[in-house]
Design an enzyme around this catalytic site. Structure first.
Site, PDB file in Angstrom:
ATOM      1  N   GLU A   1      -9.836  11.145   0.095  1.00 40.86           N
ATOM      2  CA  GLU A   1      -9.046  10.038  -0.464  1.00 40.86           C
ATOM      3  C   GLU A   1     -10.027   8.995  -0.994  1.00 40.86           C
ATOM      4  O   GLU A   1     -11.067   8.758  -0.371  1.00 40.86           O
ATOM      5  CB  GLU A   1      -8.209   9.462   0.693  1.00 40.86           C
TER       6      GLU A   1
ATOM      7  N   LYS B   1       0.417   9.038  -3.121  1.00 39.36           N
ATOM      8  CA  LYS B   1       0.639   9.039  -1.667  1.00 39.36           C
ATOM      9  C   LYS B   1       1.994   8.430  -1.307  1.00 39.36           C
ATOM     10  O   LYS B   1       2.304   7.300  -1.706  1.00 39.36           O
ATOM     11  CB  LYS B   1      -0.496   8.250  -0.998  1.00 39.36           C
TER      12      LYS B   1
ATOM     13  N   CYS C   1      -3.885  11.848   3.310  1.00 42.87           N
ATOM     14  CA  CYS C   1      -4.150  11.217   4.604  1.00 42.87           C
ATOM     15  C   CYS C   1      -2.889  11.068   5.461  1.00 42.87           C
ATOM     16  O   CYS C   1      -2.359  12.043   5.928  1.00 42.87           O
ATOM     17  CB  CYS C   1      -4.878   9.889   4.389  1.00 42.87           C
TER      18      CYS C   1
END
Ligand code: ACM
Length: 270
Positions: free
Chosen positions: A45, A118, A151
């Site tokens: 990321e 995300k 993540c």
């Protein structure tokens, strides 16, 4: 393993916050000695920018169209170095009007193949980024089907499940992990979906109100939860391994249990 069918890997890398050009040079130096042909390579990321931006002004200074192009060019160079591999790399994406997404791009030898924003923002990310609006799409990489999540998305089993039910055989998972759970928990995401997972994490520390210490230990799991590659806690690392993709295509846990057909969605309506 039967005959290997593909090669997948990760780069664990520690960027310096805000130093894109410097990070790109260091990343290319890191991988240059370790290059080998691959099909898919995953980077962390915010791999080239760092993570702990103080505020939107600081984030906006690095999230420019020019820097997005440099990220794409760097991924294309990595693709060349790794024999035409598809590259997944996390980056801050401009969303217009001073807003941003925490995104990753999927880049092949001929350019951009896909983008993911995300969904589940972690902690102070909520001050900096819009929640992603792409949903969990899957993409073709050669004859592979690849999904992306970033993540903290791991914490929500629906992320990996949605990708897997859409056909993902490999989940590319760029991370900047600060909690100690994910590297072990991905065992379950791989096993319950019978997929390969590639968690590409970073090391090092950054300051954001308090010190953030990133936990390294990038890891690739196989469809039965077997660890196929792992990285140290505190050092940059490149791993490329052989896999047999048929293992992810077979969803029969045993003669009587098919992990998708045995689901009972009518009872999962909440
Ligand atoms: C995280 O989602 N970067 C912990």
């Amino acid at each position: 393993m039967n005959e290997p069918t593909h090669r997948i890997g990760f780069v664990q890398f520690t960027p310096v916050l805000g130093a894109l050009d410097f990070n790109i040079e260091r990343l290319l130096d890191l991988v240059r000695l370790r290059v080998e042909p691959a099909d898919l390579l995953v980077l962390p990321e915010m791999a080239l920018t760092g993570y702990a931006f103080r505020d939107k002004e600081e984030l906006g200074r690095i999230t420019t169209a020019e820097n997005t192009r440099k990220t794409l060019d760097t991924a294309a160079r990595l693709s060349d170095l790794f024999g035409g591999a598809a590259i997944v790399v996390g980056y801050p994406e401009p969303a217009g009007d001073g807003a941003f997404y925490n995104s990753c791009m999927l880049v092949g030898p001929d350019g951009l193949l896909g983008n993911y924003r995300k969904t589940h923002l972690f902690g102070a990310e909520k001050d900096l980024f819009l929640p992603g609006d792409t949903g969990f799409a899957v993409f073709s990489v050669r004859d592979l089907t690849v999904g992306m999540m970033i993540c903290f998305d791991w914490f929500f089993p629906e992320s990996a499940r949605t990708l897997a039910l859409r056909g993902a055989e490999i989940i590319a998972h760029p991370t900047n992990l600060v909690m100690p759970y994910c590297q072990r928990a991905m065992f379950t995401r791989a096993l319950e979906n019978s997929v390969y997972t590639i968690t590409a994490n970073r090391c090092g520390t950054e300051m954001h109100q308090k010190e953030l210490r990133f936990t390294g230990e990038s890891v690739i799991y196989g469809p039965r939860g077997n660890i196929l590659a792992s990285a140290p806690k505190t050092e940059d690392h490149v791993a490329v391994i052989d896999i047999d993709i048929h293992r992810a295509r077979n969803k029969n846990l045993n003669a009587r249990n098919h992990i998708y057909d045995d689901r009972v969605p009518d009872l999962y309506d909440l």
